[in-house]
Write an enzyme that holds these catalytic residues in place. Structure first.
Site, PDB file in Angstrom:
ATOM      1  N   LYS A 162     -38.791  13.094  31.583  1.00 19.69           N
ATOM      2  CA  LYS A 162     -38.534  14.414  32.151  1.00 19.69           C
ATOM      3  C   LYS A 162     -39.328  14.621  33.441  1.00 19.69           C
ATOM      4  O   LYS A 162     -40.457  14.154  33.582  1.00 19.69           O
ATOM      5  CB  LYS A 162     -38.914  15.511  31.137  1.00 19.69           C
ATOM      6  CG  LYS A 162     -38.223  15.388  29.800  1.00 19.69           C
ATOM      7  CD  LYS A 162     -38.633  16.472  28.836  1.00 19.69           C
ATOM      8  CE  LYS A 162     -38.017  17.797  29.175  1.00 19.69           C
ATOM      9  NZ  LYS A 162     -38.291  18.816  28.140  1.00 19.69           N
ATOM     10  N   GLU A 204     -41.333  12.450  26.369  1.00 16.91           N
ATOM     11  CA  GLU A 204     -41.365  13.120  25.077  1.00 16.91           C
ATOM     12  C   GLU A 204     -40.446  12.387  24.110  1.00 16.91           C
ATOM     13  O   GLU A 204     -39.424  11.816  24.522  1.00 16.91           O
ATOM     14  CB  GLU A 204     -40.871  14.566  25.196  1.00 16.91           C
ATOM     15  CG  GLU A 204     -41.818  15.515  25.873  1.00 16.91           C
ATOM     16  CD  GLU A 204     -41.278  16.934  25.902  1.00 16.91           C
ATOM     17  OE1 GLU A 204     -42.067  17.835  26.207  1.00 16.91           O
ATOM     18  OE2 GLU A 204     -40.080  17.137  25.626  1.00 16.91           O
ATOM     19  N   HIS A 212     -31.960  24.300  20.150  1.00 16.49           N
ATOM     20  CA  HIS A 212     -32.726  24.902  21.239  1.00 16.49           C
ATOM     21  C   HIS A 212     -32.945  26.367  20.877  1.00 16.49           C
ATOM     22  O   HIS A 212     -32.002  27.156  20.854  1.00 16.49           O
ATOM     23  CB  HIS A 212     -31.947  24.780  22.550  1.00 16.49           C
ATOM     24  CG  HIS A 212     -32.687  25.288  23.742  1.00 16.49           C
ATOM     25  ND1 HIS A 212     -33.023  24.496  24.818  1.00 16.49           N
ATOM     26  CD2 HIS A 212     -33.167  26.520  24.043  1.00 16.49           C
ATOM     27  CE1 HIS A 212     -33.665  25.205  25.714  1.00 16.49           C
ATOM     28  NE2 HIS A 212     -33.759  26.450  25.276  1.00 16.49           N
ATOM     29  N   GLU A 278     -39.595  28.262  25.418  1.00 16.00           N
ATOM     30  CA  GLU A 278     -38.509  27.469  24.852  1.00 16.00           C
ATOM     31  C   GLU A 278     -39.045  26.407  23.894  1.00 16.00           C
ATOM     32  O   GLU A 278     -40.056  25.762  24.173  1.00 16.00           O
ATOM     33  CB  GLU A 278     -37.694  26.814  25.966  1.00 16.00           C
ATOM     34  CG  GLU A 278     -37.096  27.835  26.927  1.00 16.00           C
ATOM     35  CD  GLU A 278     -35.949  27.269  27.759  1.00 16.00           C
ATOM     36  OE1 GLU A 278     -35.826  26.028  27.831  1.00 16.00           O
ATOM     37  OE2 GLU A 278     -35.196  28.078  28.323  1.00 16.00           O
ATOM     38  N   GLU A 292     -41.004  24.209  27.200  1.00 20.16           N
ATOM     39  CA  GLU A 292     -41.321  24.747  28.525  1.00 20.16           C
ATOM     40  C   GLU A 292     -41.314  26.269  28.491  1.00 20.16           C
ATOM     41  O   GLU A 292     -40.863  26.883  27.524  1.00 20.16           O
ATOM     42  CB  GLU A 292     -40.333  24.253  29.579  1.00 20.16           C
ATOM     43  CG  GLU A 292     -38.909  24.731  29.401  1.00 20.16           C
ATOM     44  CD  GLU A 292     -37.994  24.222  30.509  1.00 20.16           C
ATOM     45  OE1 GLU A 292     -38.497  23.784  31.565  1.00 20.16           O
ATOM     46  OE2 GLU A 292     -36.773  24.278  30.326  1.00 20.16           O
ATOM     47  N   ARG A 296     -39.401  33.900  34.394  1.00 17.59           N
ATOM     48  CA  ARG A 296     -38.444  34.803  35.045  1.00 17.59           C
ATOM     49  C   ARG A 296     -37.574  35.436  33.974  1.00 17.59           C
ATOM     50  O   ARG A 296     -37.649  35.073  32.806  1.00 17.59           O
ATOM     51  CB  ARG A 296     -37.556  34.002  36.006  1.00 17.59           C
ATOM     52  CG  ARG A 296     -36.882  32.812  35.309  1.00 17.59           C
ATOM     53  CD  ARG A 296     -35.857  32.110  36.151  1.00 17.59           C
ATOM     54  NE  ARG A 296     -35.456  30.828  35.603  1.00 17.59           N
ATOM     55  CZ  ARG A 296     -34.618  30.649  34.598  1.00 17.59           C
ATOM     56  NH1 ARG A 296     -34.098  31.691  33.980  1.00 17.59           N
ATOM     57  NH2 ARG A 296     -34.305  29.441  34.174  1.00 17.59           N
TER      58      ARG A 296
END
Length: 464
Positions: A162, A204, A212, A278, A292, A296
């Site tokens: 990532k 990861e 999710h 998340e 993460e 916002r």
């Protein structure tokens, strides 16, 4: 009556989120200034705002990403605050700093917080310090490729490579063995460098069939609360297409642990504004892992608003103006079930090809429990220069089964003439037993799409 310090708010964004911010500001008695490119002169947000300022040509780099033009528009219009929405400059720490240095209020966290949590490796370390579970992986950015390959072997394949500064699914590769790792890691780094100006990567472990799950948080720089979770497992190319709240996969014990972990991390970084923590959730083990933080407001915030009866955009404006959290955690409750689907100007039966065009007849669904956040009006020419999101259709009902029925009804009512949209995709998804029972995961949708193109065509076909 205007809350706090903010008297005039400049919206440094476009599309449906700009419309959403204008409405929240008006509810607070705050005047609005809408910046726009040449391509958005006739946009709905421009028509709605109290003032509008042209900041450049259609290309985003010369308009919506032009920091100096945005700051000049704020100074010239007398705005005292800037809301970045999502996308564009919303998670740009240098922009947040520039707004503050100009003596204006940035509606969001500080540049330092954005910088910290925007660096995925640093955010992972911060989560560990706050005792929030993280996915097994590298501690920080990969430096030595040989050491990283050995670590990948120890973690166990498959592993995900990532981008440390990434987002939106870019700069990600999945390696199934050591040879793939050595081949894909440089590719991920190059893509990250091109997209974000930072080639840092970390690794990861891949959680097979993961869900999710994300938690909506709100902080005032000192305290923080959560507004429960959203499930966002239906994704195409790691982009969400369907979100709902709450997740029926979670038991109350896991829900409490997950939300408490999100609040602990939010408090640890003295977060100010609306944000999202998340997680990946493993159905088999009942374990969850931080991945993460989005610093916002998110596209899918309406489903949280629907189940909690809040206005998150208004809250973040009030907090930016110096206000404190208006509720404590014990006062925040949830009711019923909400679902949001993203309506894009794309043809889902033709590899999701974008189709900007002119909106003909527009019939928006309404009635009990239906909300349509959008930027459309008959005759509006959707420009080809930006993201294809037209709006979001959100429904609420007493339980998930009723919400699914209401979504079907709302999609049947919706008519957007003149260009294809992703509505047929959602009409087809409503016929899936896996969707109806919520037995999906983050890699479920793409194989389903390959097997169900005929069904999607039956639902809407390809109108050009």
């Amino acid at each position: 009556m205007t809350e706090g310090k903010i008297k005039k708010l400049l919206i440094a964004n476009r599309g449906e989120i700009a419309v959403r911010i204008i409405r929240a500001a008006r509810d607070l008695g705050i005047a609005t200034v809408q910046v726009h490119s040449d391509a958005d002169t006739e946009s709905r947000a421009v028509r709605m705002a109290d003032e509008a300022v042209n900041i450049g040509p259609p290309a985003a780099a010369k308009s919506y990403l032009n920091v100096e033009a945005i700051l000049k528009a704020a100074r010239d219009s007398g705005a005292d605050a800037i809301h970045p929405g999502y996308g564009f400059l919303a998670e740009n720490a240098d922009f947040a700093d520039a707004v503050a240095d100009a003596g204006l209020i940035f509606v969001g966290p500080s540049g330092d917080t954005i910088r910290l949590m925007g660096d995925k490796a640093a955010a992972r370390a911060e989560a560990k310090n706050a005792n929030v579970p993280t996915v097994p992986g590298s501690d920080g950015v990969i430096g030595d490729m040989d050491a990283a390959a050995r670590l990948a072997e120890e973690i166990g394949f498959p592993v995900m490579i990532k981008a440390s500064a990434g987002g939106g699914g870019r700069g990600i590769r999945i390696a199934n063995d050591a040879a793939e790792f050595r081949s894909l890691a440089p590719q991920a780094s190059s893509e990250a460098k091109a997209a974000f100006g930072d080639g840092g990567i970390y690794i990861e472990k891949v959680i097979e069939r993961a869900r999710h799950i994300e938690v909506q948080v709100l902080g005032d720089g000192e305290d923080a609360v959560h507004f429960f979770e959203r499930e966002c497992s239906l994704q195409r190319r790691r982009q969400k297409v369907w979100e709902e709240a709450p997740s029926i996969a979670l038991g109350e014990g896991v829900r409490e642990e997950l939300c408490a972990a999100a609040v602990a991390l939010t408090k640890a970084v003295n977060y100010k504004g609306a944000g999202t923590i998340e997680f990946l959730y493993d159905d088999k083990t009942g374990e969850f892992y931080f991945i993460e933080m989005n610093t916002r407001i998110q596209v899918e915030h309406p489903v949280t608003e629907m189940i909690c009866g809040v206005d998150l955009v208004a809250d973040m404006i009030t907090i930016a103006g110096g206000g404190k959290l208006r509720v404590n955690q014990s006062e925040i409750t949830r009711s019923g079930h909400a679902i949001e689907v993203r309506l894009n100007a794309e043809d889902p039966a033709n590899n999701f090809m974008p189709f900007p065009g002119v909106v003909g007849e527009l019939l928006a669904p309404d009635g009990p429990g239906v909300r349509f956040d959008h930027m459309l009006y008959p005759g509006y020419a959707v420009p080809p220069f930006y993201d294809s999101l037209l709006g979001k259709l959100i429904v609420w009902a007493e339980d998930r089964d009723k919400a699914l029925m209401r979504l079907k009804r709302a999609l049947d009512e919706l008519q957007i003439e003149g260009l294809p949209t992703t509505a047929p995709l959602f009409q087809a998804l409503l016929e899936s037993d896996d969707v109806r029972t919520s037995t999906v995961h983050t890699r479920w949708l793409e194989p389903w799409l390959a097997d169900n193109l005929d069904l999607i065509r039956q639902k809407g076909g390809s109108e050009t």
